[in-house]
Scaffold this motif. Structure first.
Motif, PDB file in Angstrom:
ATOM      1  N   ARG A 187     -99.287  83.292  84.693  1.00 35.14           N
ATOM      2  CA  ARG A 187     -99.925  84.947  84.646  1.00 35.14           C
ATOM      3  C   ARG A 187    -101.245  84.854  84.808  1.00 35.14           C
ATOM      4  O   ARG A 187    -102.191  83.975  84.610  1.00 35.14           O
ATOM      5  CB  ARG A 187     -99.510  85.232  83.061  1.00 35.14           C
ATOM      6  CG  ARG A 187     -98.069  85.413  82.960  1.00 35.14           C
ATOM      7  CD  ARG A 187     -97.694  85.900  81.586  1.00 35.14           C
ATOM      8  NE  ARG A 187     -98.219  87.359  81.328  1.00 35.14           N
ATOM      9  CZ  ARG A 187     -98.197  87.915  80.059  1.00 35.14           C
ATOM     10  NH1 ARG A 187     -97.928  87.349  79.043  1.00 35.14           N
ATOM     11  NH2 ARG A 187     -98.688  89.156  79.779  1.00 35.14           N
ATOM     12  N   LYS A 189    -105.208  86.137  84.700  1.00 39.35           N
ATOM     13  CA  LYS A 189    -106.201  87.088  83.728  1.00 39.35           C
ATOM     14  C   LYS A 189    -107.292  87.389  84.354  1.00 39.35           C
ATOM     15  O   LYS A 189    -107.896  86.715  85.261  1.00 39.35           O
ATOM     16  CB  LYS A 189    -106.206  85.662  82.653  1.00 39.35           C
ATOM     17  CG  LYS A 189    -107.380  85.963  81.514  1.00 39.35           C
ATOM     18  CD  LYS A 189    -106.463  86.647  80.448  1.00 39.35           C
ATOM     19  CE  LYS A 189    -105.953  85.806  79.409  1.00 39.35           C
ATOM     20  NZ  LYS A 189    -105.296  86.309  78.245  1.00 39.35           N
ATOM     21  N   ILE A 209    -101.370  93.665  86.217  1.00 39.05           N
ATOM     22  CA  ILE A 209    -101.812  92.463  85.490  1.00 39.05           C
ATOM     23  C   ILE A 209    -101.356  92.397  83.956  1.00 39.05           C
ATOM     24  O   ILE A 209    -101.400  91.703  83.069  1.00 39.05           O
ATOM     25  CB  ILE A 209    -103.406  92.386  85.579  1.00 39.05           C
ATOM     26  CG1 ILE A 209    -103.681  92.419  87.177  1.00 39.05           C
ATOM     27  CG2 ILE A 209    -104.036  91.103  84.697  1.00 39.05           C
ATOM     28  CD1 ILE A 209    -103.304  91.225  87.734  1.00 39.05           C
ATOM     29  N   GLY A 213    -103.339  90.665  80.104  1.00 40.99           N
ATOM     30  CA  GLY A 213    -103.927  89.758  81.171  1.00 40.99           C
ATOM     31  C   GLY A 213    -105.358  90.205  81.355  1.00 40.99           C
ATOM     32  O   GLY A 213    -106.113  89.885  82.147  1.00 40.99           O
ATOM     33  N   ASP A 237    -108.203  79.724  78.549  1.00 40.18           N
ATOM     34  CA  ASP A 237    -106.868  80.350  79.004  1.00 40.18           C
ATOM     35  C   ASP A 237    -106.366  79.479  80.028  1.00 40.18           C
ATOM     36  O   ASP A 237    -105.145  79.303  79.944  1.00 40.18           O
ATOM     37  CB  ASP A 237    -107.425  81.838  79.748  1.00 40.18           C
ATOM     38  CG  ASP A 237    -107.859  82.776  78.843  1.00 40.18           C
ATOM     39  OD1 ASP A 237    -107.060  82.592  77.389  1.00 40.18           O
ATOM     40  OD2 ASP A 237    -108.590  83.838  79.026  1.00 40.18           O
ATOM     41  N   TRP A 242    -102.946  80.086  81.800  1.00 41.18           N
ATOM     42  CA  TRP A 242    -103.052  81.292  82.537  1.00 41.18           C
ATOM     43  C   TRP A 242    -103.865  80.815  83.843  1.00 41.18           C
ATOM     44  O   TRP A 242    -104.564  79.892  83.796  1.00 41.18           O
ATOM     45  CB  TRP A 242    -103.891  82.264  81.635  1.00 41.18           C
ATOM     46  CG  TRP A 242    -103.413  82.859  80.337  1.00 41.18           C
ATOM     47  CD1 TRP A 242    -103.287  82.457  79.249  1.00 41.18           C
ATOM     48  CD2 TRP A 242    -102.772  84.208  80.561  1.00 41.18           C
ATOM     49  NE1 TRP A 242    -102.805  83.328  78.407  1.00 41.18           N
ATOM     50  CE2 TRP A 242    -102.399  84.472  79.200  1.00 41.18           C
ATOM     51  CE3 TRP A 242    -102.719  85.135  81.477  1.00 41.18           C
ATOM     52  CZ2 TRP A 242    -101.609  85.786  78.729  1.00 41.18           C
ATOM     53  CZ3 TRP A 242    -102.084  86.423  80.931  1.00 41.18           C
ATOM     54  CH2 TRP A 242    -101.511  86.498  79.756  1.00 41.18           C
TER      55      TRP A 242
END
Ligand code: PLP
Length: 488
Positions: A187, A189, A209, A213, A237, A242
């Motif tokens: 994902r 960020k 996002i 995020g 993160d 992330w």
């Protein structure tokens, strides 16, 4: 074959006749001239009630032509009472956007030309004037020559495109596969300070996002991003899986005009291979001044930058400029050329439609061209310099007054302050200052807005209007003090 002859009166099928256009055109220019000359005679903030304007407009459109004179006279009767006057010298709210006369003329010409600058071919002059004026503006801001520019409508849209380019930059094939339902990719960020403008969040939301995020980095006592916290957040993160893809630093935050430490942030971004976007929507234009050039220190190492000439360079809204070093990545994110848009020039020219979501584009660069040529760089510098001086003057008066306090540094011409008689708790102070602001605004003589800093209600006064002179700032301060003495 069907009879396709017309059966109606064809005399009414054309546009307004040229002589009528000339007559009303002059009339309207006269009206605008008086309006701008006397902007001060109007209450800066409209004090009508919701629905007042709409209630004066017939529910149904006119079937028959109306006299254009009647349309023009309704501007005074219906529109003017509902206007909050952004051109008023005492409009010191939000971040102002004032229209200079050459900017207004350019806007008029732009709608007369009514081109669509989607392709070079669809209006070569629009494309090439945009290229030329953005190179002028780049030089004025002392940006390196590897910054390529494009005009969008607003900073919100410029930043959204920068974030889209940042997303494209991480090579997770979003263009082809999208983001949803893909377990194989981490994902994304995005990082910005707690004081970044909400347009950054909106851009990220638009691009899938998601709120989770977006990570807000804390600020120091001067409301600048704490770089150490940024580095820590990125590390943390990454460990959690992330993919940090974009950092947004702000030069001139909306609440206080604080300046994030761009050189340090740029170093982190370089080390971490993260796209750095700098939002200098309001304050960026002041880098035109040699003594303010340093506000853009570090931007040479950023990937993109947004500056809005429509905020503080006297260009009527809208005109926002995005510069990026990665024209190719932006193009990769957005270019999609339908058959009917292909031209024989495509390999030699720039088609601006390739760099954004919109196909149609207005001829906005005329406004930059007219304004820069009319004032000259020196003329613009002089006005900006005066605004900065007036902002500092006001901040100084706040500092000297025993019952007022400044709530943030004033690096530009925006002062955050509140009244503080010294005998109230925070809740009462909030209520007092809200009342003070509302009373000031009700007077129609000044328009200021507020923010919250460390949970405290704070009034902001911004000096950036082209018609704002020292006397207006003096009058504003007199009004603030007088209103305070009436309500305390
Ligand atoms: N960025 C900053 C720092 C701003 O202050 C603002 C608006 O005030 C914006 C972005 C959004 O500007 P626009 O209205 O051009 O989208």
């Amino acid at each position: 074959m069907e009879d396709i002859k017309n059966t109606y009166d064809t005399s009414s099928l054309s546009d307004m006749p040229p002589e009528e256009f000339r007559k009303y055109g002059y009339q309207l220019i006269d009206w605008i001239t008086e309006y701008l000359k006397d902007a001060e005679k109007y209450p800066v903030l409209s004090n009508i009630n919701p629905g007042d304007v709409k209630n004066k407009i017939p529910l149904n459109p006119p079937n028959k032509p109306e006299q254009f004179n009647d349309v023009l006279s309704d501007i005074d009767k219906i529109i003017m009472p509902g206007m909050t006057h952004w051109n008023h010298p005492n409009f010191m709210a939000y971040f102002n956007s004032t229209a200079s006369a050459p900017g207004i003329l350019a806007e008029l010409l732009s709608s007369a030309f009514n081109i669509n600058g989607m392709l070079w071919k669809s209006s070569p002059a629009s494309t090439e004037l945009e290229q030329a004026t953005l190179d002028w503006f780049r030089q004025m801001l002392s940006l390196p020559d590897d910054f390529w520019g494009i005009i969008y409508d607003t900073a919100s849209v410029s930043s959204m495109h920068a974030i889209a380019a940042a997303r494209e930059n991480v090579n997770i094939q979003t263009r082809k596969k999208g983001l949803s339902g893909r377990k194989e990719i981490p994902r994304l960020k995005l990082y910005c300070s707690e004081h970044a403008h909400s347009s950054i969040d909106k851009g990220a939301l638009t691009l899938g996002i998601g709120l989770e995020g977006i990570r807000k980095i804390p600020v120091d006592k001067d409301f600048k991003m704490i770089t150490k916290k940024l580095g820590e957040a990125i590390n943390e993160d990454r460990k959690k899986g992330w993919l940090p893809f974009c950092v947004v630093a702000t030069v001139g935050t909306t609440s206080t005009t604080s300046i994030d430490p761009v050189p340090e942030i740029a170093e982190i971004c370089k080390r971490e291979k993260i796209w750095l976007h700098v939002d200098a929507a309001h304050a960026g234009v002041t880098a035109i001044l040699p003594e303010m050039k340093n506000i853009l220190d570090g931007v040479e190492n950023a990937d993109s930058l947004v500056v809005n000439p429509h905020k503080w360079m006297f260009i009527p809204i809208d005109l926002s400029v995005l510069y990026t070093k990665h024209q190719d990545i932006l193009k990769r994110a957005f270019s999609l050329v339908a058959e009917y848009l292909k031209t024989s020039h495509d390999s030699e020219v720039e088609n601006y439609m390739d760099y954004g979501i919109q196909l149609g584009r207005r001829f906005r660069s005329l406004k930059l061209w007219f304004v820069i040529r009319y004032f000259g760089v020196e003329g613009i510098q002089n006005i900006l310099r005066e605004h900065l001086r007036l902002g500092k003057l006001f901040a100084g008066w706040i500092d000297e007054h025993p019952k007022f306090e400044r709530m943030a540094p004033t690096p530009f011409s925006t002062t955050c302050f509140r009244a503080n008689p010294g005998n109230m708790d925070e809740k009462k102070l909030d209520a007092l200052n809200e009342k003070l602001m509302n009373k000031i605004n009700e007077s129609g003589k000044l328009f200021v807005t507020h923010t919250k800093l460390n949970d405290k209600f704070v009034i902001r006064l911004v000096v950036s209007g082209i018609r704002t002179k020292e006397e207006h700032v003096i009058n504003a301060w007199d009004l603030i003090q007088q209103t305070y003495s009436e309500i305390k």
